[in-house]
Design a protein around this motif. Sequence first.
Motif, PDB file in Angstrom:
ATOM      1  N   ALA A 185      47.436 -21.895 -50.490  1.00 11.02           N
ATOM      2  CA  ALA A 185      47.446 -20.435 -50.529  1.00 11.02           C
ATOM      3  C   ALA A 185      47.274 -19.937 -49.098  1.00 11.02           C
ATOM      4  CB  ALA A 185      46.314 -19.925 -51.405  1.00 11.02           C
ATOM      5  N   VAL A 186      48.201 -19.102 -48.632  1.00 10.16           N
ATOM      6  CA  VAL A 186      48.172 -18.621 -47.249  1.00 10.16           C
ATOM      7  C   VAL A 186      48.330 -17.115 -47.174  1.00 10.16           C
ATOM      8  CG1 VAL A 186      49.029 -20.766 -46.216  1.00 10.16           C
ATOM      9  CG2 VAL A 186      50.657 -19.017 -46.956  1.00 10.16           C
ATOM     10  N   ILE A 187      47.894 -16.582 -46.046  1.00  7.50           N
ATOM     11  CA  ILE A 187      48.150 -15.189 -45.671  1.00  7.50           C
ATOM     12  C   ILE A 187      48.968 -15.254 -44.393  1.00  7.50           C
ATOM     13  CG2 ILE A 187      47.141 -13.016 -44.907  1.00  7.50           C
ATOM     14  CD1 ILE A 187      44.645 -13.786 -46.498  1.00  7.50           C
ATOM     15  N   VAL A 188      50.051 -14.478 -44.351  1.00  4.01           N
ATOM     16  CA  VAL A 188      50.966 -14.491 -43.208  1.00  4.01           C
ATOM     17  C   VAL A 188      51.137 -13.061 -42.695  1.00  4.01           C
ATOM     18  CG1 VAL A 188      53.318 -15.013 -42.440  1.00  4.01           C
ATOM     19  CG2 VAL A 188      52.213 -16.475 -44.155  1.00  4.01           C
ATOM     20  N   HIS A 189      51.103 -12.907 -41.387  1.00 12.00           N
ATOM     21  CA  HIS A 189      51.401 -11.627 -40.754  1.00 12.00           C
ATOM     22  C   HIS A 189      52.439 -11.893 -39.676  1.00 12.00           C
ATOM     23  CE1 HIS A 189      50.851  -7.623 -39.045  1.00 12.00           C
ATOM     24  NE2 HIS A 189      50.893  -8.213 -37.860  1.00 12.00           N
ATOM     25  N   GLY A 190      53.505 -11.083 -39.675  1.00 14.59           N
ATOM     26  CA  GLY A 190      54.517 -11.278 -38.649  1.00 14.59           C
ATOM     27  C   GLY A 190      55.645 -10.275 -38.746  1.00 14.59           C
ATOM     28  N   ARG A 191      56.638 -10.495 -37.907  1.00 16.40           N
ATOM     29  CA  ARG A 191      57.800  -9.607 -37.805  1.00 16.40           C
ATOM     30  C   ARG A 191      58.816  -9.975 -38.871  1.00 16.40           C
ATOM     31  NH1 ARG A 191      59.701  -9.420 -32.053  1.00 16.40           N
ATOM     32  NH2 ARG A 191      59.959 -11.589 -32.508  1.00 16.40           N
ATOM     33  N   LEU A 192      59.222  -9.001 -39.664  1.00 15.33           N
ATOM     34  CA  LEU A 192      60.158  -9.206 -40.765  1.00 15.33           C
ATOM     35  C   LEU A 192      61.576  -8.882 -40.344  1.00 15.33           C
ATOM     36  CD1 LEU A 192      60.631  -9.648 -43.877  1.00 15.33           C
ATOM     37  CD2 LEU A 192      60.373  -7.163 -44.097  1.00 15.33           C
ATOM     38  N   LEU A 218      41.367 -17.370 -48.432  1.00 12.13           N
ATOM     39  CA  LEU A 218      40.060 -17.816 -48.899  1.00 12.13           C
ATOM     40  C   LEU A 218      39.646 -17.202 -50.230  1.00 12.13           C
ATOM     41  CD1 LEU A 218      38.185 -18.034 -45.477  1.00 12.13           C
ATOM     42  CD2 LEU A 218      39.408 -19.822 -46.741  1.00 12.13           C
ATOM     43  N   ASN A 219      40.482 -16.317 -50.794  1.00 12.53           N
ATOM     44  CA  ASN A 219      40.269 -15.871 -52.172  1.00 12.53           C
ATOM     45  C   ASN A 219      40.667 -16.970 -53.157  1.00 12.53           C
ATOM     46  OD1 ASN A 219      39.276 -13.141 -52.132  1.00 12.53           O
ATOM     47  ND2 ASN A 219      41.261 -12.586 -51.235  1.00 12.53           N
ATOM     48  N   ARG A 220      41.471 -17.908 -52.697  1.00 15.34           N
ATOM     49  CA  ARG A 220      42.020 -18.961 -53.563  1.00 15.34           C
ATOM     50  C   ARG A 220      41.375 -20.328 -53.346  1.00 15.34           C
ATOM     51  NH1 ARG A 220      43.818 -15.038 -56.055  1.00 15.34           N
ATOM     52  NH2 ARG A 220      45.815 -14.120 -55.590  1.00 15.34           N
ATOM     53  N   GLY A 221      40.569 -20.479 -52.297  1.00 17.31           N
ATOM     54  CA  GLY A 221      39.938 -21.765 -52.034  1.00 17.31           C
ATOM     55  C   GLY A 221      39.154 -21.723 -50.740  1.00 17.31           C
ATOM     56  N   THR A 222      38.708 -22.896 -50.300  1.00 14.02           N
ATOM     57  CA  THR A 222      37.923 -22.976 -49.077  1.00 14.02           C
ATOM     58  C   THR A 222      38.731 -23.680 -47.999  1.00 14.02           C
ATOM     59  OG1 THR A 222      36.910 -25.080 -49.685  1.00 14.02           O
ATOM     60  CG2 THR A 222      35.757 -23.075 -50.356  1.00 14.02           C
ATOM     61  N   SER A 223      38.290 -23.523 -46.770  1.00 14.99           N
ATOM     62  CA  SER A 223      38.969 -24.128 -45.642  1.00 14.99           C
ATOM     63  C   SER A 223      37.915 -24.493 -44.608  1.00 14.99           C
ATOM     64  CB  SER A 223      39.975 -23.125 -45.065  1.00 14.99           C
ATOM     65  OG  SER A 223      40.769 -23.703 -44.079  1.00 14.99           O
ATOM     66  N   SER A 224      38.236 -25.403 -43.738  1.00 17.36           N
ATOM     67  CA  SER A 224      37.339 -25.793 -42.666  1.00 17.36           C
ATOM     68  C   SER A 224      38.060 -25.572 -41.345  1.00 17.36           C
ATOM     69  CB  SER A 224      36.960 -27.264 -42.822  1.00 17.36           C
ATOM     70  OG  SER A 224      36.112 -27.668 -41.792  1.00 17.36           O
ATOM     71  N   PHE A 225      37.386 -24.921 -40.391  1.00 12.75           N
ATOM     72  CA  PHE A 225      38.016 -24.548 -39.134  1.00 12.75           C
ATOM     73  C   PHE A 225      37.675 -25.555 -38.045  1.00 12.75           C
ATOM     74  CE2 PHE A 225      37.991 -22.254 -35.062  1.00 12.75           C
ATOM     75  CZ  PHE A 225      39.287 -21.774 -35.053  1.00 12.75           C
ATOM     76  N   LEU A 226      38.678 -26.027 -37.355  1.00 12.42           N
ATOM     77  CA  LEU A 226      38.502 -26.874 -36.180  1.00 12.42           C
ATOM     78  C   LEU A 226      39.196 -26.194 -35.019  1.00 12.42           C
ATOM     79  CD1 LEU A 226      39.317 -30.379 -37.693  1.00 12.42           C
ATOM     80  CD2 LEU A 226      37.061 -29.448 -37.148  1.00 12.42           C
ATOM     81  N   ARG A 227      38.474 -25.963 -33.950  1.00  9.50           N
ATOM     82  CA  ARG A 227      39.046 -25.301 -32.777  1.00  9.50           C
ATOM     83  C   ARG A 227      40.083 -26.213 -32.121  1.00  9.50           C
ATOM     84  NH1 ARG A 227      37.292 -20.930 -30.337  1.00  9.50           N
ATOM     85  NH2 ARG A 227      35.260 -21.070 -31.318  1.00  9.50           N
ATOM     86  N   SER A 228      41.224 -25.644 -31.740  1.00 13.96           N
ATOM     87  CA  SER A 228      42.259 -26.396 -31.026  1.00 13.96           C
ATOM     88  C   SER A 228      41.760 -26.716 -29.634  1.00 13.96           C
ATOM     89  CB  SER A 228      43.538 -25.580 -30.896  1.00 13.96           C
ATOM     90  OG  SER A 228      44.055 -25.284 -32.153  1.00 13.96           O
ATOM     91  N   SER A 229      42.193 -27.850 -29.115  1.00 11.83           N
ATOM     92  CA  SER A 229      41.816 -28.176 -27.744  1.00 11.83           C
ATOM     93  C   SER A 229      42.801 -27.512 -26.799  1.00 11.83           C
ATOM     94  CB  SER A 229      41.804 -29.688 -27.525  1.00 11.83           C
ATOM     95  OG  SER A 229      43.087 -30.215 -27.772  1.00 11.83           O
ATOM     96  N   ARG A 230      42.291 -27.036 -25.699  1.00 12.01           N
ATOM     97  CA  ARG A 230      43.141 -26.417 -24.681  1.00 12.01           C
ATOM     98  C   ARG A 230      43.691 -27.501 -23.778  1.00 12.01           C
ATOM     99  NH1 ARG A 230      39.951 -21.056 -22.602  1.00 12.01           N
ATOM    100  NH2 ARG A 230      40.111 -19.928 -24.550  1.00 12.01           N
ATOM    101  N   PRO A 231      44.824 -27.247 -23.149  1.00  5.19           N
ATOM    102  CA  PRO A 231      45.333 -28.212 -22.172  1.00  5.19           C
ATOM    103  C   PRO A 231      44.307 -28.403 -21.067  1.00  5.19           C
ATOM    104  CG  PRO A 231      46.953 -26.484 -22.587  1.00  5.19           C
ATOM    105  CD  PRO A 231      45.694 -26.100 -23.306  1.00  5.19           C
ATOM    106  N   GLU A 232      44.251 -29.617 -20.537  1.00  5.51           N
ATOM    107  CA  GLU A 232      43.283 -29.919 -19.487  1.00  5.51           C
ATOM    108  C   GLU A 232      43.567 -29.099 -18.235  1.00  5.51           C
ATOM    109  OE1 GLU A 232      42.346 -33.914 -18.446  1.00  5.51           O
ATOM    110  OE2 GLU A 232      42.673 -34.579 -20.504  1.00  5.51           O
ATOM    111  N   ARG A 233      42.480 -28.640 -17.615  1.00  2.58           N
ATOM    112  CA  ARG A 233      42.583 -27.922 -16.346  1.00  2.58           C
ATOM    113  C   ARG A 233      41.650 -28.596 -15.368  1.00  2.58           C
ATOM    114  NH1 ARG A 233      41.335 -21.885 -17.941  1.00  2.58           N
ATOM    115  NH2 ARG A 233      40.112 -22.187 -16.071  1.00  2.58           N
TER     116      ARG A 233
END
Length: 160
Positions: free
Chosen positions: A72-79, A106-121
């Motif tokens: 189950a997803v929520i999407v926002h974007g250009r149509l 999240l009305n339909r289930g649970t999710s776990s968030f993992l932060r994306s890694s940024r490119p090395e600087r």
Amino acid sequence: MSDTYVTFHGWVGNEVTHRDPNGVSVVNFRVASTPRIKRKGEWMDGDTTWYSVSAWRGLADNIRESVKKGDAVIVHGRLRSEAWTREDGQTSTTLIVEASFVGHDLNRGTSSFLRSSRPERNEVDVHEEIADMVHRGADDLTPMDSWGNPRGTESDQPAA
């Protein structure tokens, strides 16, 4: 021309496909959105609308790792819509959303968030580097031409 932005929720109807044309990550997937409507005092399913969703770059990479068929997803974007001719000769229209945001509903289930890694600087102290450049002697600096390009040594010059 104005762009039309939409936000909708639904269920992912296929596995997310990933491509990497010209080194730019892109994913595509379809989402079915079926509204619940009340008719004559009874709740029932309305007509299902299918959206083709595309996402690019970092969002595409995160969707590839996070979203699966049946989620189950929520999407926002250009149509936008795209008309095409089917094999039987009839014209069909596809609704395409270029996603700006995608997340689990999240009305339909649970999710776990993992932060994306940024490119090395490189962790360089900019102030220290600037001070070092300012205090360098002229003989320590790379010779530059009037365009700011490094000037090579005599051995770098083409033979006449």
